[in-house]
Design an enzyme around this catalytic site. Structure first.
Site, PDB file in Angstrom:
ATOM      1  N   GLN A 210     -26.503 -31.809  -1.913  1.00 31.30           N
ATOM      2  CA  GLN A 210     -27.752 -31.675  -2.692  1.00 31.30           C
ATOM      3  C   GLN A 210     -27.745 -30.312  -3.360  1.00 31.30           C
ATOM      4  OE1 GLN A 210     -28.701 -32.137   1.002  1.00 31.30           O
ATOM      5  NE2 GLN A 210     -28.060 -30.018   1.169  1.00 31.30           N
TER       6      GLN A 210
ATOM      7  N   CYS B 222     -29.725 -33.075   3.471  1.00 32.07           N
ATOM      8  CA  CYS B 222     -28.386 -33.343   3.999  1.00 32.07           C
ATOM      9  C   CYS B 222     -28.217 -34.741   4.584  1.00 32.07           C
ATOM     10  CB  CYS B 222     -28.025 -32.324   5.082  1.00 32.07           C
ATOM     11  SG  CYS B 222     -28.145 -30.606   4.588  1.00 32.07           S
TER      12      CYS B 222
ATOM     13  N   HIS C 261     -23.368 -34.861  10.632  1.00 35.20           N
ATOM     14  CA  HIS C 261     -24.832 -34.821  10.493  1.00 35.20           C
ATOM     15  C   HIS C 261     -25.467 -36.202  10.343  1.00 35.20           C
ATOM     16  CE1 HIS C 261     -28.344 -32.028   9.044  1.00 35.20           C
ATOM     17  NE2 HIS C 261     -28.538 -32.530  10.255  1.00 35.20           N
TER      18      HIS C 261
END
EC number: 3.1.6.2
Length: 580
Positions: free
Chosen positions: A340, A72, A133
């Site tokens: 991903q 991520c 993130h």
């Protein structure tokens, strides 16, 4: 003179229309851990994704679209900057490859330039809705150096970290492997040591001072106390919703969460109908903990995972319908992808599969087999991109940066290497080949594999320098550690590298050898030279995943105002009332 005036008017109208067409609204939609085998348009026959499929039928489907990293945080850093994450220090040199605490000091460096910054400078309204993130603060909890608003976004609503099992009571923990290493095994060792010393003391074989027993008991009590404190406080300290710099819900509630994100995205679009905008809609779906509203619960053929996918697809449909209602569809470029591949090791304690499908491809999230990096890539822009296309050329999520920058009229930064390439010539049929002759696949900060698409050839060579050790042997993932790691005893190094022709063997089952490929050594030599040239372009940069940057810092911890030590509040209802 009178004859010239209509022509001049037509010329200026044409100029204005051309300028508008070159400055479209841009909506970038990113799922979390969605596998390329999940959407119907990529071959899934049982998951219902009519809105994602509609995007593909009305635009272009990329079949070899690749994440710059199979995790991520580094993948999103590459997406935002158009650069391999190793260039910005956003690739870890240790086992953890993503941020796990909101109060870490690591994050996307302030000197990195995101596409949001470029578009904001071109008078675009910019917003990020959903998952970030990429860090929060550097030195104090109010400097917000890594926050989306410091990286070109004018509005943020969502979570600064990521969705985790630990955020939803009863869903387990992502730290299970770590607990075993730093809690359970040490407690077992202390227990065995205490029993052994006590037995030896009772038998008169060894004289053990009482202080030793008290010290061992104190150490066990300390480990247990820290463990229980971690379990109690992790959720409120790391799982919270924010609006810009303010916490609105701590800990976050999953009730109608996708609906709230969708409403925020819709409101942003409605506020910006008269000027160009950039919206990054970054879903929490389908990263665990899985969730869905009651309208979607138990409705799919794939359990809670399928429910989550179908709810996300509904949200995509709401955005598409709104663009139609506002007559913005023809001047809006939409991109749909995942950060991903699907997380194949995600299996609940009850044995339920909580990870998605990577189709025919091997591996998944956290490794560079095709299943970990080959992701959905769909782009739609009516009247500009021909509908119904399928493009098989290698492309990267780093390509979005130069693509949207050029469309917005923003010059690319000249003081750094941009690894992505403008996709528009490929999407519009002006070019038949990808500009990526070579692509480099990193596992954390380690060069893991090299991809080569030679000119005047249909072959796509992929050479692995090392591969993860799947566990159990013969499985399709690293189930004992929950994700595959990138170094040490967790990988097998290959000399010579393991070579595949992806164009003929997309499942990566049959590596070529000197016996099956006469040019074996020549191919590897070219790829090694490309890798050497690439690594020479990598400057030494601060490691954002150093232990100092990675670990929790109490002085960086955000808490609801006036919540005391509990760090709990819910301003979502209040904010909703104020917005009406």
């Amino acid at each position: 003179m009178k004859m010239k005036i209509p022509f001049l008017l037509l010329f200026f109208l044409w100029e204005a229309e051309s300028h508008a067409a070159s400055r479209p609204n841009i909506i970038l939609v990113m799922a979390d851990d969605l596998g390329i085998g999940d959407p119907g348009c990529y071959g899934n026959k049982t998951l219902r994704t009519p809105n994602i499929d509609r995007l593909a039928s009305e635009g272009v489907k990329l079949t070899q679209h690749l994440a710059a990293s199979p995790l991520c945080t580094p993948s999103r850093a590459a997406f935002m900057t158009g650069r391999y994450p190793v260039r910005s220090g956003m690739a870890s040199q240790s086992l953890p490859g993503v941020f796990l605490f909101t109060a870490s000091s690591g994050g996307l460096p302030t000197n990195e330039i995101t596409f949001a910054k470029l578009l904001k400078d071109q008078s675009y309204s910019t917003a990020l809705i959903g998952k970030w993130h990429l860090g929060m603060s550097c030195h104090s909890k109010t400097d917000f150096c890594h926050h989306p608003l410091h990286h070109g976004f004018s509005y943020f609503y969502g979570i600064s970290l990521t969705n985790l099992r630990d955020c939803k009571p009863g869903e387990g923990s992502v730290f299970t492997w770590g607990f075993r290493k730093v809690v359970f095994i040490p407690l077992q060792i202390i227990g065995i040591t205490l029993l052994t010393l006590a037995a030896l003391s009772c038998l008169g074989l060894l004289r053990v001072p009482l202080g030793v027993f008290f010290s061992l008991l104190f150490l066990a009590a300390l480990i247990l106390t820290l463990f229980l404190g971690f379990l109690h406080y992790f959720r409120p300290l790391n799982c919270f919703m924010m609006r810009n710099y303010e916490i609105t819900q701590q800990p976050m509630s999953y009730d109608n969460l996708t609906q709230r994100l969708t409403a925020e995205a819709a409101q942003f679009i409605q506020r910006n109908t008269e000027a160009p905008f950039l919206l990054v809609l970054s879903y929490l779906h389908v990263h665990t903990a899985l969730f869905s509203s009651k309208e979607f619960a138990s409705k799919s053929k794939h359990g809670v995972y399928g429910d989550a996918v179908e709810e996300m697809d509904w949200s995509v449909g709401q955005i598409l319908n709104l663009l139609d209602e506002l007559k913005l569809a023809n001047n809006t470029l939409i991109y749909f992808t995942s950060d991903q591949g699907a997380h194949v090791e995600e299996v609940s304690s009850k044995g339920e599969i909580h990870g998605g499908s990577n189709g025919i491809y091997k591996g998944g999230k956290a490794n560079n087999w095709e299943g970990g990096i080959r992701i959905p890539g769909i782009l739609r822009w009516p009247r500009v991109i021909q509908a119904g296309q399928k493009i098989d050329e290698p492309t990267s999520n780093m390509d979005i940066f130069p693509t949207v920058a050029k469309l917005a009229g923003a010059p690319l930064p000249e003081d750094r290497i941009i690894d992505g390439h403008d996709l528009m010539p490929l999407l519009q049929g002006k070019s038949q080949r990808s500009d990526h002759e070579f692509l480099f696949h990193y596992c954390n900060a380690y060069l893991n594999a090299v991809r080569w698409h030679p000119q005047n050839s249909t072959s796509i060579w992929k050479a692995f320098l090392f591969t993860p050790k799947f566990d159990p042997v013969g499985s399709n993932g690293c189930f004992s550690t929950h994700v595959c790691f990138c170094s040490g005893n967790y990988v097998t190094h290959h000399d010579p590298p393991l070579l595949f022709d992806i164009s003929k063997d997309p499942r990566e089952r049959n590596p070529v050898t000197p016996a099956t490929e006469p040019r074996f050594h020549e191919i590897l030599k070219v790829m090694q030279e490309a890798a050497d040239r690439h690594t020479k372009t990598l400057p030494e940069v601060p490691n954002q995943f150093s232990w100092d940057n990675f670990l929790w810092k109490p002085w960086l911890q955000l808490c609801c105002p006036s919540s005391g030590l509990s760090c709990q509040c819910n301003r979502e209802k209040q904010d909703k009332r104020l917005s009406h």
